[in-house]
Design a protein around this motif. Structure first.
Motif, PDB file in Angstrom:
ATOM      1  N   GLY A 102       0.796  -1.222   0.000  1.00 16.05           N
ATOM      2  CA  GLY A 102       0.000   0.000   0.000  1.00 16.05           C
ATOM      3  C   GLY A 102       0.825   1.267   0.000  1.00 16.05           C
ATOM      4  N   ASP A 103       2.155   1.165   0.022  1.00 18.59           N
ATOM      5  CA  ASP A 103       3.026   2.343   0.043  1.00 18.59           C
ATOM      6  C   ASP A 103       2.922   3.120  -1.266  1.00 18.59           C
ATOM      7  OD1 ASP A 103       3.849   1.512   2.511  1.00 18.59           O
ATOM      8  OD2 ASP A 103       5.721   0.606   1.802  1.00 18.59           O
ATOM      9  N   VAL A 104       2.843   4.441  -1.159  1.00 16.63           N
ATOM     10  CA  VAL A 104       2.801   5.302  -2.330  1.00 16.63           C
ATOM     11  C   VAL A 104       4.229   5.560  -2.800  1.00 16.63           C
ATOM     12  CG1 VAL A 104       2.206   7.597  -3.187  1.00 16.63           C
ATOM     13  CG2 VAL A 104       0.621   6.377  -1.681  1.00 16.63           C
ATOM     14  N   ARG A 105       4.488   5.282  -4.079  1.00 14.78           N
ATOM     15  CA  ARG A 105       5.831   5.445  -4.619  1.00 14.78           C
ATOM     16  C   ARG A 105       6.019   6.789  -5.304  1.00 14.78           C
ATOM     17  NH1 ARG A 105       5.499  -0.707  -6.393  1.00 14.78           N
ATOM     18  NH2 ARG A 105       3.921   0.134  -7.788  1.00 14.78           N
ATOM     19  N   GLY A 106       4.965   7.293  -5.939  1.00 16.93           N
ATOM     20  CA  GLY A 106       5.095   8.565  -6.648  1.00 16.93           C
ATOM     21  C   GLY A 106       3.887   8.818  -7.524  1.00 16.93           C
ATOM     22  N   MET A 107       4.031   9.799  -8.402  1.00 14.87           N
ATOM     23  CA  MET A 107       2.978  10.183  -9.339  1.00 14.87           C
ATOM     24  C   MET A 107       3.457   9.858 -10.757  1.00 14.87           C
ATOM     25  SD  MET A 107       0.565  11.786  -7.425  1.00 14.87           S
ATOM     26  CE  MET A 107      -0.282  12.962  -8.490  1.00 14.87           C
ATOM     27  N   LEU A 108       2.562   9.227 -11.555  1.00 14.62           N
ATOM     28  CA  LEU A 108       2.929   8.788 -12.895  1.00 14.62           C
ATOM     29  C   LEU A 108       1.970   9.327 -13.942  1.00 14.62           C
ATOM     30  CD1 LEU A 108       3.709   5.003 -12.240  1.00 14.62           C
ATOM     31  CD2 LEU A 108       5.281   6.944 -12.121  1.00 14.62           C
ATOM     32  N   CYS A 109       2.434   9.340 -15.186  1.00 17.25           N
ATOM     33  CA  CYS A 109       1.556   9.656 -16.311  1.00 17.25           C
ATOM     34  C   CYS A 109       0.726   8.419 -16.643  1.00 17.25           C
ATOM     35  CB  CYS A 109       2.365  10.107 -17.520  1.00 17.25           C
ATOM     36  SG  CYS A 109       3.403   8.806 -18.239  1.00 17.25           S
ATOM     37  N   THR A 110      -0.261   8.584 -17.499  1.00 16.27           N
ATOM     38  CA  THR A 110      -1.159   7.479 -17.825  1.00 16.27           C
ATOM     39  C   THR A 110      -0.414   6.332 -18.491  1.00 16.27           C
ATOM     40  OG1 THR A 110      -3.023   9.001 -18.081  1.00 16.27           O
ATOM     41  CG2 THR A 110      -3.234   6.835 -19.111  1.00 16.27           C
ATOM     42  N   GLY A 111       0.467   6.642 -19.449  1.00 15.63           N
ATOM     43  CA  GLY A 111       1.174   5.586 -20.165  1.00 15.63           C
ATOM     44  C   GLY A 111       2.050   4.752 -19.266  1.00 15.63           C
ATOM     45  N   CYS A 112       2.871   5.386 -18.427  1.00 17.05           N
ATOM     46  CA  CYS A 112       3.769   4.643 -17.537  1.00 17.05           C
ATOM     47  C   CYS A 112       2.994   3.870 -16.482  1.00 17.05           C
ATOM     48  CB  CYS A 112       4.764   5.595 -16.885  1.00 17.05           C
ATOM     49  SG  CYS A 112       5.993   6.294 -18.021  1.00 17.05           S
ATOM     50  N   ASN A 113       1.947   4.477 -15.948  1.00 14.50           N
ATOM     51  CA  ASN A 113       1.154   3.820 -14.914  1.00 14.50           C
ATOM     52  C   ASN A 113       0.466   2.576 -15.477  1.00 14.50           C
ATOM     53  OD1 ASN A 113       0.021   3.720 -12.230  1.00 14.50           O
ATOM     54  ND2 ASN A 113      -1.922   4.383 -13.119  1.00 14.50           N
ATOM     55  N   THR A 114      -0.134   2.706 -16.649  1.00 12.98           N
ATOM     56  CA  THR A 114      -0.843   1.580 -17.253  1.00 12.98           C
ATOM     57  C   THR A 114       0.129   0.514 -17.743  1.00 12.98           C
ATOM     58  OG1 THR A 114      -2.566   3.106 -17.977  1.00 12.98           O
ATOM     59  CG2 THR A 114      -2.538   0.943 -18.995  1.00 12.98           C
ATOM     60  N   GLY A 115       1.205   0.941 -18.407  1.00 12.10           N
ATOM     61  CA  GLY A 115       2.177  -0.023 -18.918  1.00 12.10           C
ATOM     62  C   GLY A 115       2.818  -0.829 -17.802  1.00 12.10           C
ATOM     63  N   MET A 116       3.179  -0.163 -16.720  1.00  6.16           N
ATOM     64  CA  MET A 116       3.795  -0.859 -15.598  1.00  6.16           C
ATOM     65  C   MET A 116       2.801  -1.832 -14.958  1.00  6.16           C
ATOM     66  SD  MET A 116       6.027   0.977 -12.627  1.00  6.16           S
ATOM     67  CE  MET A 116       4.585   1.487 -11.682  1.00  6.16           C
ATOM     68  N   GLY A 117       1.539  -1.409 -14.877  1.00  4.96           N
ATOM     69  CA  GLY A 117       0.515  -2.289 -14.314  1.00  4.96           C
ATOM     70  C   GLY A 117       0.274  -3.509 -15.185  1.00  4.96           C
ATOM     71  N   GLN A 118       0.244  -3.326 -16.519  1.00  8.40           N
ATOM     72  CA  GLN A 118       0.018  -4.464 -17.399  1.00  8.40           C
ATOM     73  C   GLN A 118       1.180  -5.443 -17.367  1.00  8.40           C
ATOM     74  OE1 GLN A 118      -1.062  -2.546 -21.197  1.00  8.40           O
ATOM     75  NE2 GLN A 118      -3.108  -3.344 -20.883  1.00  8.40           N
ATOM     76  N   LEU A 119       2.377  -4.954 -17.104  1.00 12.08           N
ATOM     77  CA  LEU A 119       3.530  -5.836 -16.958  1.00 12.08           C
ATOM     78  C   LEU A 119       3.681  -6.327 -15.524  1.00 12.08           C
ATOM     79  CD1 LEU A 119       5.986  -3.952 -19.295  1.00 12.08           C
ATOM     80  CD2 LEU A 119       5.108  -6.257 -19.642  1.00 12.08           C
ATOM     81  N   GLY A 120       2.627  -6.169 -14.737  1.00 17.88           N
ATOM     82  CA  GLY A 120       2.554  -6.779 -13.416  1.00 17.88           C
ATOM     83  C   GLY A 120       3.369  -6.101 -12.339  1.00 17.88           C
ATOM     84  N   ASP A 121       3.760  -4.826 -12.525  1.00 17.96           N
ATOM     85  CA  ASP A 121       4.637  -4.159 -11.552  1.00 17.96           C
ATOM     86  C   ASP A 121       5.840  -5.051 -11.231  1.00 17.96           C
ATOM     87  OD1 ASP A 121       2.883  -2.100 -11.572  1.00 17.96           O
ATOM     88  OD2 ASP A 121       2.375  -2.157  -9.449  1.00 17.96           O
TER      89      ASP A 121
END
Length: 390
Positions: A281-300
């Motif tokens: 649940g730790d907040v790491r930072g603020m991301l743009c839509t592309g990086c946030n979605t891409g990182m999520g689809q690659l499973g963090d």
């Protein structure tokens, strides 16, 4: 003369219902258009029957009302709105109504390409279903990036159009969100491991690499300098941030100020989304839509991100000899293993070892790059006559 009597039906009809005929004294045909059509149809169908063929039932085209069109497939007269556009036709409308047109196209695709998927594979990638199945067999049925999910989607280079390999849905979408940029994917891996420039900036400014419910007070001093934009306590965003991330609107605006309003990974686009660790649940930072979605689809997952970076650079999958007859097979892990011999649920150990190898290789490459940079800097100082004064 405004009317004329038809010899066949015996009805008195307007002269517009008769074709032109020079041989007649009045210049008109002996029969009305409807009867003329029936006579021609009878003659044509008789000739077809003598040849052993069967023609469709006769239908008078002019009998279709205004604003309607006849569909020869379903044999129904429908409004013209039910037909698609076709500029090749005189009417500007397709021959079949929309449902019949779709059904006819599906039949043609199945007949010529085996299936709808076969048609799309041929259209988009120039591949047949058999070729795709052969690619899948060579990969052992596994996605070459994550080594966790089944390979179902053909991936290609959007610049050259060349087909690369088969990926799972998430990996295929993930590299697309990162715009096939390998450096972004490697930066995302460092971001997840809290070893990149963003984590170092957080540590310098706040004394911590992540923000959570227990240490969110470290933002107080920075908040006084940031002067976040005000927002009502009862707003939807304020409630959402508190419930999901344990921070409020002011905390998010303070993080945004720390990042100069830009994404913590690409540092190029506006940061719009709060990113957090889905386990802690730790907040790491603020991301743009592309990086946030891409990182999520690659499973963090740093392993998948580094493998994806090597994949788009064509450094992941390679051909290796397979036997003495000159045959080859695919290899996409370090250490090497034949993917055809590994079961779908047996990739875990290979994946972990490959991830450690690529992490160490990335660290070595970074050190080499730093040494090259230092050598170039010293060479430039030498060319300028020594180390510049500070």
């Amino acid at each position: 003369m405004s009317t004329k009597k038809c010899r066949d039906c015996g009805q008195e009809k307007p002269v517009s219902e008769f074709w032109k005929r020079k041989a007649s004294p009045d210049g008109l045909a002996l029969y009305c258009k409807e009867c003329f059509g029936l006579r021609n149809a009878k003659s044509y169908r008789g000739a077809q029957a003598r040849l052993g063929k069967q023609a469709r039932p006769y239908r008078r085209h002019s009998a279709v009302p205004e604003g309607m069109k006849y569909c020869p497939r379903c044999k129904e007269t429908k409004p013209v709105e039910g037909f698609g556009r076709n500029r090749a036709e005189k009417s500007g409308l397709a021959a079949y109504c929309k449902p019949c047109h779709n059904a006819a196209m599906s039949e043609i695709k199945r007949r010529n390409h085996g299936s709808q998927r076969g048609y799309l594979l041929k259209l988009r990638y120039g591949l047949t279903e058999e070729q795709v199945e052969q690619m899948k067999t060579r990969q052992g049925g596994i996605c070459v990036i994550c080594l966790q999910n089944a390979a179902r989607h053909v991936d290609h280079d959007h610049m050259t159009g060349l087909v690369r390999h088969l990926l799972c849905f998430k990996c295929n979408g993930g590299i697309g969100q990162f715009e096939d940029d390998p450096q972004l994917m490697r930066d995302a891996a460092l971001y997840l491991e809290l070893t990149g420039p963003h984590a170092r900036s957080m540590l310098i400014e706040l004394g911590t690499k992540v923000i959570n419910r227990a240490n969110r007070h470290v933002l107080n001093e920075l908040r006084r300098r940031a002067k976040p934009r005000p927002m009502a306590e009862g707003s939807t965003r304020h409630y959402h941030l508190r419930q999901k991330y344990g921070i409020d609107h002011d905390d998010a605006e303070t993080l945004l100020h720390l990042q100069k309003g830009l994404c913590a990974i690409c540092c190029d686009k506006p940061a719009e989304h709060v990113d957090h660790d889905h386990v802690t649940g730790d907040v790491r930072g603020m991301l743009c839509t592309g990086c946030n979605t891409g990182m999520g689809q690659l499973g963090d997952d740093p392993i998948s991100l580094r493998r994806a970076a090597d994949y788009v650079q064509r450094r992941l999958v390679r051909e290796v000899p397979d036997g003495e007859d000159g045959a080859t097979r695919l290899s996409f892990t370090e250490p090497d293993v034949d993917p055809r011999t590994v079961p779908m649920d047996g990739w875990g150990p290979y994946r972990e070892r490959d991830g450690a190898y690529r992490r160490d290789a990335a660290a070595i490459e970074e050190e080499i790059e730093c040494l090259r940079w230092a050598e170039d800097l010293v060479a430039s100082w030498s060319a300028d006559g020594g180390v510049p004064a500070v």
